[in-house]
Scaffold this motif. Structure first.
Motif, PDB file in Angstrom:
ATOM      1  N   ALA A   1       0.845  -1.189   0.000  1.00  0.00           N
ATOM      2  CA  ALA A   1       0.000   0.000   0.000  1.00  0.00           C
ATOM      3  C   ALA A   1       0.877   1.235   0.000  1.00  0.00           C
ATOM      4  CB  ALA A   1      -0.927  -0.010   1.218  1.00  0.00           C
ATOM      5  N   GLY A   2       0.250   2.413  -0.174  1.00  0.00           N
ATOM      6  CA  GLY A   2       0.952   3.684  -0.130  1.00  0.00           C
ATOM      7  C   GLY A   2       1.905   3.866  -1.301  1.00  0.00           C
ATOM      8  N   PRO A   3       2.984   4.639  -1.072  1.00  0.00           N
ATOM      9  CA  PRO A   3       3.917   4.925  -2.184  1.00  0.00           C
ATOM     10  C   PRO A   3       4.647   3.691  -2.684  1.00  0.00           C
ATOM     11  CG  PRO A   3       4.795   5.703  -0.078  1.00  0.00           C
ATOM     12  CD  PRO A   3       3.383   5.307   0.177  1.00  0.00           C
ATOM     13  N   MET A   4       4.619   2.591  -1.916  1.00  0.00           N
ATOM     14  CA  MET A   4       5.339   1.387  -2.327  1.00  0.00           C
ATOM     15  C   MET A   4       4.487   0.468  -3.202  1.00  0.00           C
ATOM     16  SD  MET A   4       8.398   1.435  -1.099  1.00  0.00           S
ATOM     17  CE  MET A   4       8.855  -0.287  -1.212  1.00  0.00           C
ATOM     18  N   ARG A   5       3.188   0.763  -3.367  1.00  0.00           N
ATOM     19  CA  ARG A   5       2.305  -0.169  -4.077  1.00  0.00           C
ATOM     20  C   ARG A   5       2.806  -0.449  -5.494  1.00  0.00           C
ATOM     21  NH1 ARG A   5      -2.900  -1.963  -3.909  1.00  0.00           N
ATOM     22  NH2 ARG A   5      -3.332  -0.760  -2.023  1.00  0.00           N
ATOM     23  N   SER A   6       3.061   0.624  -6.264  1.00  0.00           N
ATOM     24  CA  SER A   6       3.466   0.410  -7.656  1.00  0.00           C
ATOM     25  C   SER A   6       4.851  -0.220  -7.737  1.00  0.00           C
ATOM     26  CB  SER A   6       3.450   1.747  -8.409  1.00  0.00           C
ATOM     27  OG  SER A   6       4.313   2.680  -7.765  1.00  0.00           O
ATOM     28  N   THR A   7       5.711   0.086  -6.744  1.00  0.00           N
ATOM     29  CA  THR A   7       7.056  -0.497  -6.753  1.00  0.00           C
ATOM     30  C   THR A   7       7.010  -1.986  -6.473  1.00  0.00           C
ATOM     31  OG1 THR A   7       8.028   1.604  -6.035  1.00  0.00           O
ATOM     32  CG2 THR A   7       9.336  -0.388  -5.693  1.00  0.00           C
ATOM     33  N   LEU A   8       6.280  -2.386  -5.428  1.00  0.00           N
ATOM     34  CA  LEU A   8       6.214  -3.798  -5.062  1.00  0.00           C
ATOM     35  C   LEU A   8       5.458  -4.617  -6.099  1.00  0.00           C
ATOM     36  CD1 LEU A   8       5.506  -3.475  -1.215  1.00  0.00           C
ATOM     37  CD2 LEU A   8       7.694  -3.809  -2.382  1.00  0.00           C
ATOM     38  N   ALA A   9       4.621  -3.961  -6.895  1.00  0.00           N
ATOM     39  CA  ALA A   9       3.891  -4.693  -7.938  1.00  0.00           C
ATOM     40  C   ALA A   9       4.819  -5.223  -9.029  1.00  0.00           C
ATOM     41  CB  ALA A   9       2.828  -3.780  -8.551  1.00  0.00           C
ATOM     42  N   LEU A  10       6.075  -4.770  -9.058  1.00  0.00           N
ATOM     43  CA  LEU A  10       7.017  -5.243 -10.066  1.00  0.00           C
ATOM     44  C   LEU A  10       7.574  -6.623  -9.749  1.00  0.00           C
ATOM     45  CD1 LEU A  10       8.976  -1.888 -10.619  1.00  0.00           C
ATOM     46  CD2 LEU A  10       7.324  -2.939 -12.178  1.00  0.00           C
ATOM     47  N   ALA A  11       7.297  -7.149  -8.539  1.00  0.00           N
ATOM     48  CA  ALA A  11       7.797  -8.473  -8.177  1.00  0.00           C
ATOM     49  C   ALA A  11       7.121  -9.542  -9.045  1.00  0.00           C
ATOM     50  CB  ALA A  11       7.541  -8.754  -6.702  1.00  0.00           C
ATOM     51  N   ARG A  12       7.883 -10.559  -9.415  1.00  0.00           N
ATOM     52  CA  ARG A  12       7.331 -11.642 -10.235  1.00  0.00           C
ATOM     53  C   ARG A  12       6.349 -12.496  -9.451  1.00  0.00           C
ATOM     54  NH1 ARG A  12      12.705 -14.121 -13.229  1.00  0.00           N
ATOM     55  NH2 ARG A  12      13.179 -12.323 -14.569  1.00  0.00           N
ATOM     56  N   GLU A  13       6.684 -12.788  -8.206  1.00  0.00           N
ATOM     57  CA  GLU A  13       5.855 -13.653  -7.379  1.00  0.00           C
ATOM     58  C   GLU A  13       5.730 -13.055  -5.988  1.00  0.00           C
ATOM     59  OE1 GLU A  13       7.698 -17.476  -7.408  1.00  0.00           O
ATOM     60  OE2 GLU A  13       6.630 -18.126  -9.189  1.00  0.00           O
ATOM     61  N   THR A  14       4.686 -13.500  -5.296  1.00  0.00           N
ATOM     62  CA  THR A  14       4.440 -13.020  -3.929  1.00  0.00           C
ATOM     63  C   THR A  14       4.291 -14.212  -2.997  1.00  0.00           C
ATOM     64  OG1 THR A  14       3.337 -11.019  -4.723  1.00  0.00           O
ATOM     65  CG2 THR A  14       2.906 -11.693  -2.444  1.00  0.00           C
ATOM     66  N   VAL A  15       5.051 -14.178  -1.908  1.00  0.00           N
ATOM     67  CA  VAL A  15       4.869 -15.136  -0.813  1.00  0.00           C
ATOM     68  C   VAL A  15       4.000 -14.442   0.221  1.00  0.00           C
ATOM     69  CG1 VAL A  15       5.974 -16.437   1.026  1.00  0.00           C
ATOM     70  CG2 VAL A  15       7.064 -16.282  -1.211  1.00  0.00           C
ATOM     71  N   LEU A  16       2.825 -14.996   0.476  1.00  0.00           N
ATOM     72  CA  LEU A  16       1.882 -14.360   1.387  1.00  0.00           C
ATOM     73  C   LEU A  16       1.881 -15.109   2.708  1.00  0.00           C
ATOM     74  CD1 LEU A  16      -0.123 -11.991   1.309  1.00  0.00           C
ATOM     75  CD2 LEU A  16      -1.921 -13.662   0.903  1.00  0.00           C
ATOM     76  N   LEU A  17       2.467 -14.485   3.728  1.00  0.00           N
ATOM     77  CA  LEU A  17       2.422 -15.047   5.070  1.00  0.00           C
ATOM     78  C   LEU A  17       1.114 -14.611   5.748  1.00  0.00           C
ATOM     79  CD1 LEU A  17       6.140 -14.424   6.093  1.00  0.00           C
ATOM     80  CD2 LEU A  17       5.149 -16.449   5.023  1.00  0.00           C
ATOM     81  N   ARG A  18       0.984 -14.866   7.032  1.00  0.00           N
ATOM     82  CA  ARG A  18      -0.267 -14.566   7.725  1.00  0.00           C
ATOM     83  C   ARG A  18      -0.633 -13.092   7.589  1.00  0.00           C
ATOM     84  NH1 ARG A  18       1.285 -15.215  12.505  1.00  0.00           N
ATOM     85  NH2 ARG A  18       1.234 -13.045  13.154  1.00  0.00           N
ATOM     86  N   GLN A  19      -1.905 -12.827   7.276  1.00  0.00           N
ATOM     87  CA  GLN A  19      -2.422 -11.476   7.142  1.00  0.00           C
ATOM     88  C   GLN A  19      -3.312 -11.128   8.334  1.00  0.00           C
ATOM     89  OE1 GLN A  19      -1.668  -9.251   4.318  1.00  0.00           O
ATOM     90  NE2 GLN A  19      -0.077 -10.832   4.488  1.00  0.00           N
ATOM     91  N   PRO A  20      -3.529  -9.831   8.570  1.00  0.00           N
ATOM     92  CA  PRO A  20      -4.343  -9.448   9.733  1.00  0.00           C
ATOM     93  C   PRO A  20      -5.783  -9.941   9.658  1.00  0.00           C
ATOM     94  CG  PRO A  20      -3.088  -7.572   8.903  1.00  0.00           C
ATOM     95  CD  PRO A  20      -2.945  -8.661   7.898  1.00  0.00           C
ATOM     96  N   ASN A  21      -6.348 -10.057   8.456  1.00  0.00           N
ATOM     97  CA  ASN A  21      -7.736 -10.493   8.322  1.00  0.00           C
ATOM     98  C   ASN A  21      -7.932 -11.132   6.960  1.00  0.00           C
ATOM     99  OD1 ASN A  21      -8.328  -8.229   6.415  1.00  0.00           O
ATOM    100  ND2 ASN A  21      -8.036  -6.995   8.259  1.00  0.00           N
ATOM    101  N   ARG A  22      -9.095 -11.747   6.786  1.00  0.00           N
ATOM    102  CA  ARG A  22      -9.388 -12.464   5.541  1.00  0.00           C
ATOM    103  C   ARG A  22      -9.432 -11.505   4.350  1.00  0.00           C
ATOM    104  NH1 ARG A  22     -12.114 -17.313   4.433  1.00  0.00           N
ATOM    105  NH2 ARG A  22     -12.541 -17.568   6.641  1.00  0.00           N
ATOM    106  N   GLN A  23      -9.941 -10.292   4.556  1.00  0.00           N
ATOM    107  CA  GLN A  23     -10.059  -9.353   3.446  1.00  0.00           C
ATOM    108  C   GLN A  23      -8.699  -9.029   2.851  1.00  0.00           C
ATOM    109  OE1 GLN A  23     -11.869  -5.641   4.513  1.00  0.00           O
ATOM    110  NE2 GLN A  23     -11.977  -4.902   2.420  1.00  0.00           N
ATOM    111  N   GLU A  24      -7.718  -8.726   3.695  1.00  0.00           N
ATOM    112  CA  GLU A  24      -6.389  -8.418   3.175  1.00  0.00           C
ATOM    113  C   GLU A  24      -5.749  -9.654   2.550  1.00  0.00           C
ATOM    114  OE1 GLU A  24      -3.694  -5.969   5.165  1.00  0.00           O
ATOM    115  OE2 GLU A  24      -5.170  -4.888   6.353  1.00  0.00           O
TER     116      GLU A  24
END
Length: 942
Positions: free
Chosen positions: A732-755
């Protein structure tokens, strides 16, 4: 006891009173007018006072009468409403008593109806009479109608007078009347309670027995075998004085339409031990039943009992059966000895009688015990190569816990939560596909022709309705298993409290084997086994059930299986490790010791593949970067980052929360991306932890520049041999477009189901209790290795330098040299310099006016002829006022900025470039070289 209240009595209206002021005032006024005018007409006004007072008195009396009449009418209406309420309450009480003891006529009418054998207690109606209602009317009752209403409320006329036969009922009077009346009591009793709950009556009537008056009782299903829980006692006597002690109720009949009731040993009461419905009048209207009616009634009961499998056979069944006393069924199929019938051992075979079964029963009826015994019977005498069992328990797992020690049990699943439901669906669907493929490979049509190549799989589900209610997607899967299970060797035993409305017709159609323990209603019993028998089973005998195979119903007493029985089965079975169709979830803590011996350094964890019924080793190669690791606090981001850096095998730059280090690392990586020869250099892994937090600490201007450089690394880094792994809490924030350049995402535990879902992970893989290091990668649930000691300290990880160290600048310049310094606190710098031994004549302070005989700033331009080292210091405003001097010095000397901000540097150097950020409290500054290059520096005394 229920209390009603009389309406409050209206207050008496106040009697009208003479208003003497209204009487006297006109007289006084008339006299005053006469004195002023001497007119006799003025005296006429004096008459208005008495006349008005009298009229007011009469009107007050008339109004008080109207109020009294209105209050009386309103009270009469309230009393009428109260009377209607009393009558309504009386009618409800009559209906309740009739439901409790319907009477002989209702008992005869219930022979073919649903009310037969549905009574809750052994009670009979002695007749219709007057009993205490239990209602009271409180209040101030004075008038006759009020007293009559109170009397009416306390009496309940036309109500059944209830008695308990097990306390003894004596019937006195002429033989014909007494026996006809007693037949009515017996008919009520045997219509209310089924065989097993009611035993043969103790009936004293020597003359009647001698004449065969009571022979019809011997045919009753209640009178076959041992006695029941309730044994009624009756006696027939010529007169009341001949009744011996031990009879609580004595009924004396003088005519067919009237009888007198006496109750001994306590208050006259017709209820369950309380005076709520005490008998108020001894006279009752009896009900008489002829012998012919009684014999027809018995014949109907015998036929009904035979159709339900009750009666003599029921009495022959033992109250308990031990599993150890049953023989092992054995054989190539799935035969199991589960209990006893009236004819011998009760055996069921899921292959011959199934292929699937439905089990029904309310809580406490012995449903879990039946399932345990059935599973124990199936595995008895068979190895895990012949049968394996998967147990699903939605009551917490306690019921199936004793079975877990059997080698045949390949899983005990309890109360699926979070993503376990989707995992279960995938695993069972994969088992269907695997078995189909195996049969195709063997070239056979079903598992029976496979000659032992595939063991039969029995899936036992307790509380099937709860599972379907929580996870509706299981419905189509179990329907599919029911349709294809026979050929594939998969069998279902589905247990629930009430299957009607829960199981689909397509599922039930493939379940010809039905077992029903006690259920609540006739409709539930008929839905399962086709008869009402299961609703008639006694709650005092758990484990009694009705078994229906292809519509043929049999009563069975289920055997009780003990822990010792199961231990003996486990010891006798060959301890092999059968293939498990359902793997356990990934462990919360995964170490290298849990991996296969050949797992290399690139293995970073395990991936759960329920649709393939296996786990896969999770590997990481640097070429898979750029990679984004998203996770909430304490989700294991830092550990995963270090683990990936170690697995890459490259020189690594691991960046933490320090913003100077983060800036330098990204700056160096971005410069390498611009180097055309960088691809020939050894690869470099850039691991950035908490990138979003670092960006927030840098401030807006630095954050934008840092994000831009990081985007360049993510985009162009792999071509230059720079591989980035970035961890953040959220994208989120100013890093959203930067982090979107990653090829893959490892998703660890999130605060809630929506996120979790917004981050792109499947909703079914959301797990609120996901352990540290657990997450989702490439659409799979994964668990990363727990960090070893070498990763906690980064020992063994090849760490590369992230940037050059800060330059060292001395406050005391060498002879013939000069230090040019910009500071917002020149006095503090000068104090440090003097403390370090710098003479006053070697200092030029631009913030002070020049003093004759001291050095001037322009002398520094000819520093080769300086006798000593010179420190030239000023604040930003002073240097801006001497811009030409600053520009000349800048071209020949490095400039030191201490205690300034980036805006001061950019304003004086006329450069848009940002100097590298400084950590708060570090005491560092900037050194700007003559060529415009900026780096950090540290001021030292010498």
């Amino acid at each position: 006891m229920t209390a009603l209240s009389l309406p409050p009595r209206p207050p008496e209206p106040r009697p009208p009173r003479m208003s003497w002021a209204a009487f006297i005032t006109p007289v006084v006024m008339a006299g005053a007018l006469w004195l002023m005018t001497r007119s006799p007409y003025a005296l006429a006004f004096a008459a208005l006072g008495p006349i008005g007072a009298v009229i007011s008195l009469l009107e007050g009396r008339r109004g008080g009468g109207r109020e009294r009449r209105a209050a009386a009418a309103e009270r009469a209406a309230e009393l009428e409403r109260l009377r209607a309420g009393v009558e309504l309450a009386h009618e409800r009480l009559r209906r309740a008593l009739r439901r409790r003891a319907p009477g002989a006529a209702a008992a005869l009418a219930s022979m073919e109806g649903p009310a037969l054998w549905k009574g809750d207690e052994a009670v009979v109606a002695l007749g219709v009479g007057t009993v205490a209602s239990g209602l009271t009317v409180t209040g101030d009752a004075r008038e006759p109608d009020e007293l009559a209403l109170c009397h009416l409320a306390e009496r309940l006329d036309g109500a059944p007078v209830v008695a308990f036969p097990e306390q003894g009922i004596a019937v006195c009077g002429p033989d014909v009347l007494a026996r006809a009346y007693l037949r009515g009591l017996l008919v009520q009793l045997f219509a209310a309670l089924p065989p097993g709950r009611l035993g043969p009556p103790e009936l004293i009537d020597a003359a009647g027995h001698a004449r065969g008056e009571w022979d019809w009782l011997e045919a009753l299903p209640h009178c076959s075998g041992a006695g029941g829980a309730v044994v009624p006692r009756f006696g027939v006597f010529a007169q009341a004085r001949l009744v011996p002690p031990g009879y609580r109720v004595v009924v004396s009949l003088g005519s067919p339409v009237a009888a007198a009731v006496e109750v001994f040993g306590g208050e006259n009461r017709a209820g369950s031990g309380s005076a709520e419905h005490a008998l108020l009048e001894a006279s009752v209207a009896p009900e008489l039943v002829s012998r012919a009616e009684a014999e027809r009634f018995v014949a109907a009961l015998v036929a009904r009992a035979a159709g339900l499998g009750l009666g003599a056979g029921t009495r022959a069944l033992p109250a308990e059966v031990a599993f150890g006393d049953l023989p092992a069924a054995g054989g190539p199929r799935l035969g199991a000895s589960i209990g006893r019938t009236q004819h011998g051992i009760a055996e069921v075979d899921l292959v011959a009688d199934g292929p699937h079964a439905v089990v029904a029963g309310v809580t406490g009826s012995g449903k879990s015990e039946l399932l345990v015994t059935w599973v124990a019977g199936m595995v008895s005498g068979r190895s895990s190569a012949e049968i394996v069992v998967l147990l699903v328990d939605f009551k917490g797992g306690a019921a199936f816990r004793p079975l877990a020690a059997l080698p045949h049990v390949v899983g005990v699943i309890t109360d699926l939560q979070h993503g376990e439901a989707a995992r279960a669906l995938s695993s069972l669907s994969a088992e269907l596909r695997r078995r189909e493929a195996e049969l195709a490979r063997l070239g056979v049509r079903d598992v029976a022709e496979a000659r032992g190549a595939l063991p039969r799989l029995v899936i036992v589900v307790d509380e099937f309705a709860a599972m379907i209610d929580a996870f509706p997607d299981f419905g189509p899967l179990f329907t599919d298993i029911a349709a294809r299970g026979r050929a594939l060797g998969i069998h279902l035993i589905l247990a629930t409290q009430r299957p009607a409305g829960v199981m689909r017709d397509a599922l039930v159609a493939n379940c010809p084997l039905r077992l029903s323990l006690r259920v609540q209603s006739d409709s539930d019993s008929r839905w399962v086994v086709g008869t009402d028998a299961a609703s008639r089973l006694s709650a005092s005998n758990p484990g009694r059930c009705i078994m229906s195979i292809d519509g043929a119903a049999t009563e069975v007493q289920i055997a009780r299986t003990t822990a010792a029985d199961l231990a003996e089965l486990a010891a006798a079975s060959a301890h092999s490790s059968p293939r498990r169709p359902w793997l356990d979830p990934l462990p919360a803590v995964l170490t290298r010791a849990d991996l296969p011996a050949d797992a290399g350094r690139q293995v970073v964890g395990l991936a759960d593949l329920p649709d393939q019924q296996q786990r896969a080793m999770l590997t990481f190669r640097a070429e898979e970067a750029p990679l984004l690791v998203l996770g909430a606090a304490r989700s294991g981001k830092s550990s995963v980052l270090r683990l990936l850096a170690d697995a890459s095998g490259l020189d690594s730059v691991v960046v933490g929360a320090d913003r100077e280090h983060a800036w330098d690392a990204v700056e160096a990586a971005a410069e390498r991306c611009e180097d055309p020869d960088a691809a020939d250099s050894p690869g470099l892994l850039l691991a950035i932890d908490d990138a979003d937090a670092v960006c927030a600490r840098l401030g807006d201007e630095y954050a934008a520049a840092w994000s831009e450089r990081l985007a360049r690394v993510l985009r162009d880094g792999p071509a230059a041999g720079v591989y980035a792994v970035v961890a953040a809490q959220r994208q989120a924030g100013p890093m959203r477009s930067t982090l979107a350049l990653a090829r893959e995402t490892v998703l660890l535990r999130q605060p809630n189901r929506q996120e979790h879902v917004l981050a792109g992970a499947p909703a079914e893989l959301w797990d609120e209790g996901m352990p540290a290091g657990g997450g989702v990668w490439r659409g799979r649930r994964v668990q990363f290795l727990a960090p070893g000691p070498h990763l906690e300290t980064l020992d063994g990880v090849r760490i590369a330098s992230a940037g050059e160290p800060p330059a060292r600048v001395t406050l005391v310049p060498a002879r013939g040299s000069a230090t040019i310094l910009v500071s917002r606190s020149p006095a503090r710098v000068l104090s440090r310099a003097r403390a370090a031994g710098l003479p006053a004549e070697a200092v030029v302070d631009l913030t002070q006016p020049p003093v004759a005989g001291t050095l001037v700033p322009e002398a520094v331009l000819a520093d080769a002829r300086l006798p000593t080292g010179v420190l030239l210091v000023g604040d930003p405003d002073a240097w801006l006022g001497r811009w030409s001097l600053f520009a000349a010095l800048k071209a020949r000397h490095p400039i030191v900025f201490s205690g300034c901000d980036a805006a001061d540097v950019r304003a004086l150097t006329r450069s848009r470039a940002l100097p590298p950020p400084l950590s708060p409290g570090s005491g560092a500054g900037w050194l700007v070289s003559a060529d415009g290059r900026m780096r950090r520096c540290v001021l030292e005394a010498a």
